[in-house]
Scaffold this motif. Structure first.
Motif, short mmCIF file in Angstrom:
data_model
loop_
_atom_site.label_atom_id
_atom_site.label_comp_id
_atom_site.label_asym_id
_atom_site.label_seq_id
_atom_site.Cartn_x
_atom_site.Cartn_y
_atom_site.Cartn_z
N ARG A 74 -2.10 0.16 1.08
CA ARG A 74 -2.89 1.03 0.22
C ARG A 74 -2.41 0.96 -1.23
N ASP A 182 -13.17 9.50 -4.35
CA ASP A 182 -12.43 9.15 -3.14
C ASP A 182 -13.10 8.06 -2.32
N ALA A 185 -10.67 5.10 -1.64
CA ALA A 185 -9.65 5.45 -0.65
C ALA A 185 -10.24 5.55 0.75
N PHE A 186 -11.48 6.07 0.83
CA PHE A 186 -12.13 6.20 2.14
C PHE A 186 -12.38 4.83 2.76
N GLU A 189 -9.17 3.30 3.86
CA GLU A 189 -8.67 3.96 5.07
C GLU A 189 -9.37 3.41 6.31
N THR A 192 -7.65 0.06 7.06
CA THR A 192 -6.29 0.19 7.59
C THR A 192 -6.31 0.83 8.98
N ALA A 193 -7.25 1.74 9.22
CA ALA A 193 -7.35 2.33 10.55
C ALA A 193 -7.76 1.27 11.57
N GLN A 196 -4.69 -0.80 12.35
CA GLN A 196 -3.78 -0.13 13.26
C GLN A 196 -4.34 -0.07 14.68
#
Length: 201
Positions: A74, A182, A185-186, A189, A192-193, A196
């Motif tokens: 990030r 945002d 960033a959303f 995310e 990255t989610a 993971q």
């Protein structure tokens, strides 16, 4: 020796200034030569063609994100976005340079290192970095297009509509580019989610 004492650095710095002041369509070799008070042919002493000049500009823009060892994904993606937003039309410059296989791999390398540092294998790190690089370039390109349209008054009505549709507090959460602050960033995310989740498969 170089014409009129101009170095490659002089040429690149002047080109960056023209890019930021006037945008990529107006960054012509003729305009650059005029700013340096030389003939256009003199520029080819340092850069054999315009694309190699743009590759140099791309490297200078991206180099602004480098600061020691690569950290989390990030942070690196955010640093790349900030570097791109430093100059007008920079996302287009960097994207076209990468598409031609020119310029530095710094951005991709730092993103790759950030993913690898989180324990992913080399292939996953490389491919994830490519995905994030494309996301950041596309997002900033969109931001910069909106900034340009706003500067020439094309989007006045849509900006007004966004303010009209503000939340309960009466404040629309939009940045200067007309995108929600945002949104970047959303999207990051989500990526990255997904990364993971892949670890858990």
């Amino acid at each position: 020796m170089a014409p009129r004492g101009h170095s490659a650095d002089d040429v690149a710095r002047t080109a960056l200034r023209i890019l930021d002041d006037h945008g990529l369509p107006d960054l012509t070799m003729r305009r650059l030569a005029t700013a340096l008070e030389v003939q256009p042919s003199a520029l080819y002493w340092h850069f054999p063609n315009k694309q190699t000049l743009l590759a140099e500009l791309s490297d200078r823009i991206v180099s602004r994100m480098a600061s020691g060892t690569a950290v989390d994904l990030r942070t690196e993606a955010g640093a790349l976005r900030e570097a791109l937003l430093t100059y007008r039309d920079s996302a287009e410059v960097v994207s076209s340079t990468l598409a031609l296989g020119l310029g530095s791999s710094l951005a991709h390398d730092r993103l790759t290192a950030a993913v690898a540092a989180d324990g992913f294998d080399a292939d996953t790190a490389r491919r994830s970095a490519t995905t994030v690089l494309h996301y950041v370039l596309g997002f900033v390109w969109h931001e910069q297009q909106r900034l340009h349209y706003d500067s020439v008054g094309v989007r006045e009505e849509s900006a007004g509509a966004a303010l009209h549709d503000a939340g309960e507090d009466g404040v629309a959460d939009i940045g200067a580019a007309g995108l929600a602050s945002d949104d970047f960033a959303f999207g990051l995310e989500l990526i990255t989610a997904g990364l993971q989740a892949r670890r858990r498969v």
